[in-house]
Design an enzyme around this catalytic site. Structure first.
Site, PDB file in Angstrom:
ATOM      1  N   ASP A  82      -1.473   4.360  -6.269  1.00  0.00           N
ATOM      2  CA  ASP A  82       0.059   4.124  -5.792  1.00  0.00           C
ATOM      3  C   ASP A  82       0.869   5.652  -6.531  1.00  0.00           C
ATOM      4  OD1 ASP A  82      -1.043   1.487  -6.104  1.00  0.00           O
ATOM      5  OD2 ASP A  82       0.475   1.452  -4.718  1.00  0.00           O
ATOM      6  N   GLY A 116       1.086  -1.159  -0.031  1.00  0.00           N
ATOM      7  CA  GLY A 116       0.089  -0.041   0.132  1.00  0.00           C
ATOM      8  C   GLY A 116       0.925   1.234  -0.150  1.00  0.00           C
ATOM      9  N   ALA A 117       0.648   2.323  -0.898  1.00  0.00           N
ATOM     10  CA  ALA A 117       1.474   3.198  -1.118  1.00  0.00           C
ATOM     11  C   ALA A 117       1.969   3.842   0.175  1.00  0.00           C
ATOM     12  CB  ALA A 117       1.092   4.130  -2.104  1.00  0.00           C
ATOM     13  N   ARG A 162      10.467  -1.041  -4.609  1.00  0.00           N
ATOM     14  CA  ARG A 162       9.276  -1.386  -5.371  1.00  0.00           C
ATOM     15  C   ARG A 162       9.225   0.047  -6.338  1.00  0.00           C
ATOM     16  NH1 ARG A 162       3.807  -3.391  -3.070  1.00  0.00           N
ATOM     17  NH2 ARG A 162       3.588  -3.743  -5.011  1.00  0.00           N
ATOM     18  N   GLN A 178      -5.330  -8.940  -2.540  1.00  0.00           N
ATOM     19  CA  GLN A 178      -5.528  -7.916  -1.535  1.00  0.00           C
ATOM     20  C   GLN A 178      -6.956  -7.743  -0.981  1.00  0.00           C
ATOM     21  OE1 GLN A 178      -3.343  -7.786  -4.174  1.00  0.00           O
ATOM     22  NE2 GLN A 178      -1.690  -6.728  -3.661  1.00  0.00           N
TER      23      GLN A 178
HETATM   24  O1  MRU Z   1       0.838  -3.918  -4.436  1.00  0.00           O
HETATM   25  P1  MRU Z   1       0.117  -3.248  -3.329  1.00  0.00           P
HETATM   26  O2  MRU Z   1      -0.704  -4.306  -2.354  1.00  0.00           O
HETATM   27  O3  MRU Z   1       1.046  -2.629  -2.766  1.00  0.00           O
HETATM   28  O4  MRU Z   1      -0.981  -2.267  -4.251  1.00  0.00           O
HETATM   29  C1  MRU Z   1      -1.876  -1.462  -3.372  1.00  0.00           C
HETATM   30  C2  MRU Z   1      -2.927  -0.608  -4.036  1.00  0.00           C
HETATM   31  O5  MRU Z   1      -2.613  -0.784  -5.333  1.00  0.00           O
HETATM   32  C3  MRU Z   1      -3.514   0.190  -3.248  1.00  0.00           C
HETATM   33  O6  MRU Z   1      -4.805   0.516  -3.985  1.00  0.00           O
HETATM   34  C4  MRU Z   1      -3.022   1.757  -3.271  1.00  0.00           C
HETATM   35  O7  MRU Z   1      -1.327   1.366  -2.909  1.00  0.00           O
HETATM   36  C5  MRU Z   1      -3.447   2.709  -2.311  1.00  0.00           C
HETATM   37  S1  MRU Z   1      -3.088   2.401  -0.661  1.00  0.00           S
HETATM   38  C6  MRU Z   1      -3.723   3.518   0.451  1.00  0.00           C
END
Ligand code: MRU
Length: 361
Positions: A242, A52-53, A88, A201
């Site tokens: 993200d 999550g970003a 990442r 997720q």
């Molecule tokens: O690959 P991830 O699980 O890190 O991806 C997360 C997402 O795509 C979320 O929608 C995004 O980071 C927003 S989190 C508040």
């Protein structure tokens, strides 16, 4: 937010020790792990123990602070920065948090760096919580508008994709913060949770969070959203992001774009909730955003709990079929109804973004 009635953050500090919830074990086990050193922090981000970003950004900040504790030299500052940045590629909060940390630390003597770095990382984490709660309040007003338009005809149905909840941030979440605020306000709502293959997720994390907070929801397969929209069963979509560009293009978990296309075709509002550190002011065209390519095994295999309770991975494709795994996609600004930020709801357009630039974190 709460787990079994006890308040948690997704990353937290106890004295000088940093702890996380290892999300690779959710929803079946709440496993708490310490980030003991820089290697543990880079591993946690790369292997998605945290994801999550906003949480990636906060973890990177703590990772740099841990690295300063190990060795606060200029060389180690540069090396730790590079190691964390390489974990990442898509979520821009990672670069934002690291640049903020380096900006502060580079101007300090090495002896002062360890304490200053820990203080700044804690500040980033605390700010994230305040930002997300503000997103929740602004998003609540969006939900109230939809409720008013529905004129008390049953609960409002919100579709979300991936996990943009409290465990994708330090607390509250982005896309789920308005939902938690609406539940607190007594609004009758129900959430459609996209499973979000390949890593699920939605099915594993969003459903777990919503269930723990008593939010009515159903998990749906990724391909169901368009069908539910056609049948009038979706009133509003809210997703996270993200990286969002200075022109309002939104990069988010793979599959988001298709939901936005279906929402547009069915006249359903499609909102994106984001903290301003997720805005990449250096890019206008979303197609310039680097899209993380992940292991093919995430497509060919699925993780779950076996009937004996153990964590298992099973093969779902022919053993020799190759797979491709783009982790994110880009939703053009024209498909986005609005961006819910901590400083208000704005148009997904160059003008909308420019209007908040001076107030952005
Ligand atoms: O690959 P991830 O699980 O890190 O991806 C997360 C997402 O795509 C979320 O929608 C995004 O980071 C927003 S989190 C508040």
């Amino acid at each position: 937010m709460k787990i079994d009635g006890k308040n948690y953050r997704s990353i937290w500090q106890e004295n000088d020790r940093i702890w996380i919830i290892d999300q690779t074990f959710l929803p079946h086990e709440v496993k708490i792990t310490e980030l003991q050193d820089l290697a543990a922090a880079t591993f946690a981000i790369r292997e998605m123990q945290v994801r999550g970003a906003p949480l990636i950004g906060a973890t990177a900040a703590y990772g740099l602070a841990i690295a300063m504790r190990e060795n606060a030299s200029d060389t180690n500052l540069a090396d730790a920065f590079d190691a964390l940045l390489a974990t990442r590629p898509t979520a821009v909060n990672l670069r934002w948090a690291l640049e903020r940390m380096r900006g502060l630390l580079a101007n300090l003597p090495a002896t002062e760096r360890p304490a200053a770095a820990m203080t700044e990382a804690a500040k980033i984490a605390n700010e994230d919580i305040a930002i997300n709660e503000a997103i929740g309040n602004h998003g609540l007003e969006v939900i109230r508008t939809i409720v008013a338009a529905k004129k008390d005809q049953g609960p409002i149905n919100i579709l979300t994709h991936c996990n943009a909840g409290w465990i994708a941030t330090v607390d509250w979440g982005t896309a789920l913060a308005p939902i938690y605020k609406a539940i607190e306000a007594g609004i009758d709502l129900h959430v459609w949770v996209d499973e979000t293959r390949p890593r699920n997720q939605g099915a594993a994390l969003t459903a777990w969070e919503l269930g723990a907070h008593g939010v009515p929801h159903h998990v749906i397969v990724d391909n169901a959203g368009g069908h539910l929209m056609q049948r009038g069963l979706v009133d509003l979509c809210i997703v996270g992001t993200d990286r969002t560009t200075a022109a309002g293009d939104v990069c988010n978990k793979i599959g988001t774009y298709l939901k936005a296309v279906a929402a547009k075709d069915n006249g359903i509002p499609f909102y994106v909730a984001l903290p301003t550190p997720t805005i990449d002011w250096t890019i206008e065209d979303g197609l310039q955003i680097p899209i993380e390519q992940r292991a093919a095994t995430e497509v060919t295999h699925v993780w779950g709990q076996g009937s004996d309770g153990s964590r298992q991975s099973v093969l779902v494709t022919p053993a020799k079929s190759p797979a491709r795994n783009d982790a994110f996609d880009v939703t053009p600004a024209r498909l986005v109804t609005g961006l819910i930020t901590e400083v208000g709801v704005i148009d997904a357009s160059p003008t909308g973004l420019a209007s908040i630039r001076k107030d952005a974190a």
